[in-house]
Design a protein around this motif. Structure first.
Motif, mmCIF file in Angstrom:
data_model
loop_
_atom_site.group_PDB
_atom_site.id
_atom_site.type_symbol
_atom_site.label_atom_id
_atom_site.label_comp_id
_atom_site.label_asym_id
_atom_site.label_seq_id
_atom_site.Cartn_x
_atom_site.Cartn_y
_atom_site.Cartn_z
ATOM 1 N N ASP A 1 -11.087 -14.366 0.971
ATOM 2 C CA ASP A 1 -11.997 -13.273 0.615
ATOM 3 C C ASP A 1 -11.274 -12.338 -0.361
ATOM 4 O O ASP A 1 -10.285 -11.691 0.018
ATOM 5 C CB ASP A 1 -12.405 -12.507 1.870
ATOM 6 C CG ASP A 1 -13.253 -11.275 1.557
ATOM 7 O OD1 ASP A 1 -13.754 -11.169 0.413
ATOM 8 O OD2 ASP A 1 -13.406 -10.425 2.461
ATOM 9 N N PRO A 2 -11.713 -12.263 -1.632
ATOM 10 C CA PRO A 2 -11.020 -11.411 -2.605
ATOM 11 C C PRO A 2 -11.056 -9.926 -2.249
ATOM 12 O O PRO A 2 -10.263 -9.141 -2.771
ATOM 13 C CB PRO A 2 -11.762 -11.678 -3.915
ATOM 14 C CG PRO A 2 -13.092 -12.219 -3.516
ATOM 15 C CD PRO A 2 -12.870 -12.941 -2.217
ATOM 16 N N GLY A 3 -11.962 -9.533 -1.349
ATOM 17 C CA GLY A 3 -12.058 -8.131 -0.940
ATOM 18 C C GLY A 3 -11.263 -7.808 0.317
ATOM 19 O O GLY A 3 -11.383 -6.709 0.862
ATOM 20 N N SER A 4 -10.431 -8.745 0.776
ATOM 21 C CA SER A 4 -9.641 -8.538 1.994
ATOM 22 C C SER A 4 -8.697 -7.342 1.829
ATOM 23 O O SER A 4 -7.903 -7.290 0.885
ATOM 24 C CB SER A 4 -8.827 -9.803 2.310
ATOM 25 O OG SER A 4 -7.826 -9.522 3.257
ATOM 26 N N HIS A 5 -8.792 -6.375 2.750
ATOM 27 C CA HIS A 5 -7.939 -5.181 2.668
ATOM 28 C C HIS A 5 -6.465 -5.531 2.851
ATOM 29 O O HIS A 5 -5.595 -4.911 2.251
ATOM 30 C CB HIS A 5 -8.371 -4.160 3.726
ATOM 31 C CG HIS A 5 -9.735 -3.582 3.479
ATOM 32 N ND1 HIS A 5 -10.056 -2.926 2.294
ATOM 33 C CD2 HIS A 5 -10.859 -3.568 4.235
ATOM 34 C CE1 HIS A 5 -11.318 -2.530 2.344
ATOM 35 N NE2 HIS A 5 -11.827 -2.914 3.508
ATOM 36 N N THR A 6 -6.209 -6.541 3.681
ATOM 37 C CA THR A 6 -4.818 -6.960 3.907
ATOM 38 C C THR A 6 -4.205 -7.498 2.631
ATOM 39 O O THR A 6 -3.092 -7.117 2.232
ATOM 40 C CB THR A 6 -4.758 -8.039 5.005
ATOM 41 O OG1 THR A 6 -5.336 -7.525 6.206
ATOM 42 C CG2 THR A 6 -3.328 -8.475 5.259
ATOM 43 N N VAL A 7 -4.931 -8.377 1.953
ATOM 44 C CA VAL A 7 -4.440 -8.953 0.690
ATOM 45 C C VAL A 7 -4.285 -7.862 -0.365
ATOM 46 O O VAL A 7 -3.295 -7.833 -1.109
ATOM 47 C CB VAL A 7 -5.386 -10.076 0.191
ATOM 48 C CG1 VAL A 7 -4.984 -10.549 -1.206
ATOM 49 C CG2 VAL A 7 -5.373 -11.254 1.162
ATOM 50 N N GLU A 8 -5.252 -6.951 -0.429
ATOM 51 C CA GLU A 8 -5.187 -5.863 -1.419
ATOM 52 C C GLU A 8 -3.965 -4.975 -1.191
ATOM 53 O O GLU A 8 -3.269 -4.606 -2.144
ATOM 54 C CB GLU A 8 -6.462 -5.011 -1.348
ATOM 55 C CG GLU A 8 -7.675 -5.683 -1.977
ATOM 56 C CD GLU A 8 -8.932 -4.832 -1.867
ATOM 57 O OE1 GLU A 8 -8.862 -3.736 -1.269
ATOM 58 O OE2 GLU A 8 -9.985 -5.266 -2.367
ATOM 59 N N LEU A 9 -3.690 -4.627 0.077
ATOM 60 C CA LEU A 9 -2.546 -3.772 0.395
ATOM 61 C C LEU A 9 -1.236 -4.463 0.048
ATOM 62 O O LEU A 9 -0.343 -3.870 -0.582
ATOM 63 C CB LEU A 9 -2.562 -3.402 1.881
ATOM 64 C CG LEU A 9 -1.347 -2.610 2.398
ATOM 65 C CD1 LEU A 9 -1.231 -1.267 1.672
ATOM 66 C CD2 LEU A 9 -1.441 -2.409 3.905
ATOM 67 N N LEU A 10 -1.116 -5.730 0.429
ATOM 68 C CA LEU A 10 0.111 -6.474 0.140
ATOM 69 C C LEU A 10 0.295 -6.673 -1.368
ATOM 70 O O LEU A 10 1.423 -6.655 -1.872
ATOM 71 C CB LEU A 10 0.089 -7.823 0.859
ATOM 72 C CG LEU A 10 0.153 -7.759 2.388
ATOM 73 C CD1 LEU A 10 0.005 -9.143 2.996
ATOM 74 C CD2 LEU A 10 1.467 -7.124 2.857
ATOM 75 N N ALA A 11 -0.810 -6.850 -2.085
ATOM 76 C CA ALA A 11 -0.732 -6.996 -3.543
ATOM 77 C C ALA A 11 -0.247 -5.705 -4.204
ATOM 78 O O ALA A 11 0.557 -5.735 -5.144
ATOM 79 C CB ALA A 11 -2.095 -7.393 -4.104
ATOM 80 N N GLU A 12 -0.719 -4.554 -3.707
ATOM 81 C CA GLU A 12 -0.260 -3.260 -4.226
ATOM 82 C C GLU A 12 1.237 -3.084 -3.996
ATOM 83 O O GLU A 12 1.967 -2.611 -4.876
ATOM 84 C CB GLU A 12 -1.027 -2.116 -3.541
ATOM 85 C CG GLU A 12 -2.469 -1.971 -3.982
ATOM 86 C CD GLU A 12 -2.603 -1.448 -5.408
ATOM 87 O OE1 GLU A 12 -1.732 -0.686 -5.854
ATOM 88 O OE2 GLU A 12 -3.571 -1.833 -6.079
ATOM 89 N N LEU A 13 1.687 -3.462 -2.810
ATOM 90 C CA LEU A 13 3.122 -3.408 -2.517
ATOM 91 C C LEU A 13 3.884 -4.382 -3.413
ATOM 92 O O LEU A 13 5.028 -4.114 -3.813
ATOM 93 C CB LEU A 13 3.383 -3.740 -1.041
ATOM 94 C CG LEU A 13 3.001 -2.648 -0.039
ATOM 95 C CD1 LEU A 13 3.087 -3.188 1.393
ATOM 96 C CD2 LEU A 13 3.910 -1.428 -0.186
ATOM 97 N N GLY A 14 3.250 -5.503 -3.734
ATOM 98 C CA GLY A 14 3.862 -6.481 -4.636
ATOM 99 C C GLY A 14 4.138 -5.888 -6.008
ATOM 100 O O GLY A 14 5.215 -6.094 -6.584
ATOM 101 N N ILE A 15 3.174 -5.134 -6.550
ATOM 102 C CA ILE A 15 3.359 -4.459 -7.841
ATOM 103 C C ILE A 15 4.582 -3.539 -7.766
ATOM 104 O O ILE A 15 5.438 -3.543 -8.651
ATOM 105 C CB ILE A 15 2.105 -3.643 -8.210
ATOM 106 C CG1 ILE A 15 0.925 -4.571 -8.516
ATOM 107 C CG2 ILE A 15 2.372 -2.724 -9.402
ATOM 108 C CD1 ILE A 15 -0.397 -3.847 -8.708
ATOM 109 N N PHE A 16 4.660 -2.765 -6.695
ATOM 110 C CA PHE A 16 5.737 -1.797 -6.522
ATOM 111 C C PHE A 16 7.096 -2.489 -6.480
ATOM 112 O O PHE A 16 8.040 -2.106 -7.187
ATOM 113 C CB PHE A 16 5.504 -0.992 -5.240
ATOM 114 C CG PHE A 16 6.502 0.100 -5.019
ATOM 115 C CD1 PHE A 16 6.348 1.334 -5.624
ATOM 116 C CD2 PHE A 16 7.607 -0.112 -4.203
ATOM 117 C CE1 PHE A 16 7.270 2.346 -5.420
ATOM 118 C CE2 PHE A 16 8.534 0.896 -3.994
ATOM 119 C CZ PHE A 16 8.364 2.125 -4.607
#
Length: 395
Positions: free
Chosen positions: A59-74
């Motif tokens: 699910d591209p809207g998964s909050h877990t994936v979104e949060l981990l992706a943001e941390l990935g950028i950092f």
């Protein structure tokens, strides 16, 4: 009980999605590494496969994936800072500055006019131009190391230029984000933004040198935790003064320098941050970025894609190579620098993702920039070998 069951089901769904994502990007990354191509592009392919475009398992809207992706950028930007040695930058700063300036200016101007010619309004065109003009420090450094020329003068100048190139890109990034937020920007505001970024870098680096002895002691015990505190603190500080967190993350990497620590402790910290960046959070970011890629741009805007790739490669070659030649560097060394500076990867993809999330770039533009990053990096990988062989044959 029903509430607990609902929570457990949600947890299991997130866990399952994460497992599918990690297995897919790991396999794709292995395949790309076997082909001697950057692993991040394998991770992008993995995201395409399990994302909504092909199998639709995540699910591209998964909050877990979104949060981990943001941390990935950092963490990707944090690790880029760790790889950028400020002493090497200082040694090669004079030659590197002209190369960096040419390497960012020509592709930026060319990218802006190409994007404008294909119907992009001013802010998206400027942002596309920014993404076209960056250099991937990790990929450039890795290629120089793979060919065992990382200690050569040309390599030092190249890494110095790549670091300066991305610092200049941070300044342009701050200006464009301010322009997007406010609708217009006055010359005085541009001057203030440049001053802010310059002061932020300057003060943090000055403090880093001044506090190096205390830093060494603080990092002896719980060094990894302290490194994270520094990174998060500088990220929040950057946000609080109107800049972006990635500036703080990048600077934190420069701040935690090898010479203030015991080699073993620095290696442990660097290994852990590398593992988080490229073994866990980074792959999730690259895969999630692929959820938004639309390959229809290959058919709907092929001329725009080709023109952007051409201006990215030619602009960087002429700008960076010309900057080296003006300073009377050998033509073979200038060619090596021009080719090495053409690699794009994490930095360009991070910026493209931020632009997409901010609403500056549409899905088509994001897709074109991802494809452009892959093609220009592939060109660099293929072209590096004959250039280095030519240099060795002459010596």
């Amino acid at each position: 009980l029903a509430f607990c069951n609902s929570k457990l089901t949600k947890f299991m769904e997130n866990f399952q999605s994460l497992l599918i994502l990690m297995v897919t990007v790991w396999v794709a990354g292995k395949l790309f590494r076997a082909m001697r191509l950057p692993v991040i592009f394998g991770e992008l392919l993995g995201g395409v496969i399990v994302g909504p475009m092909v199998l639709g398992l995540i699910d591209p809207g998964s909050h877990t994936v979104e949060l981990l992706a943001e941390l990935g950028i950092f963490f990707l930007m944090f690790h880029s800072g760790l790889e950028a040695d400020p002493h090497e930058l200082a040694k090669a700063s004079k030659k590197s500055f002209l190369i960096a300036a040419g390497g960012i200016l020509l592709p930026f101007i060319g990218g802006y006019f190409i994007a404008s010619a294909f119907g992009q309004s001013m802010v998206p065109a400027l942002y596309i131009a920014l993404c076209v003009s960056v250099t991937a420090i990790p990929i450039t450094a890795r290629l120089l190391k793979d060919y065992k020329i990382q200690r050569s003068n040309a390599a030092h100048v190249t890494i110095g230029a790549a670091i300066l190139n991305d610092i200049m890109a941070f300044i342009l990034f701050s200006i464009i984000m301010s322009l997007h937020a406010n609708g217009d920007i006055q010359p005085s505001q541009i001057f203030w933004l440049v001053a802010q970024v310059g002061l932020f870098f300057g003060i943090v680096m000055w403090l880093g040198f001044k506090l190096s002895k205390h830093m060494g002691k603080a990092l002896q015990n719980k060094g990894f935790t302290f490194a994270l505190i520094v990174a998060l603190g500088l990220g929040l500080l950057a946000e609080s003064i109107g800049l972006h967190m990635i500036l703080g993350a990048f600077l934190a990497g420069l701040f935690i320098r090898e010479e203030v620590l015991d080699d073993k402790i620095f290696t442990k910290i660097e290994d852990r941050i590398y593992g988080l960046s490229y073994g866990f959070l980074g792959p999730i970011f690259f895969a999630s970025l692929a959820f938004n890629i639309d390959f229809s741009a290959l058919f709907t805007q092929p001329l725009f894609l080709v023109a952007l790739i051409a201006v990215a490669v030619v602009g960087k070659m002429i700008g960076a190579g010309g900057g080296a030649l003006i300073q009377k560097m050998k033509s073979k060394e200038a060619l090596l620098i021009a080719v090495a500076m053409n690699a794009r990867g994490a930095m360009e993809l991070v910026l493209a993702s931020i632009g997409y999330e901010a609403g500056i770039l549409d899905q088509s533009s994001l897709s074109i920039l991802v494809i452009m990053a892959f093609v220009t990096t592939l060109v660099t990988i293929i072209a590096m070998k004959p250039v280095i062989q030519s240099i060795r044959a002459k010596s």
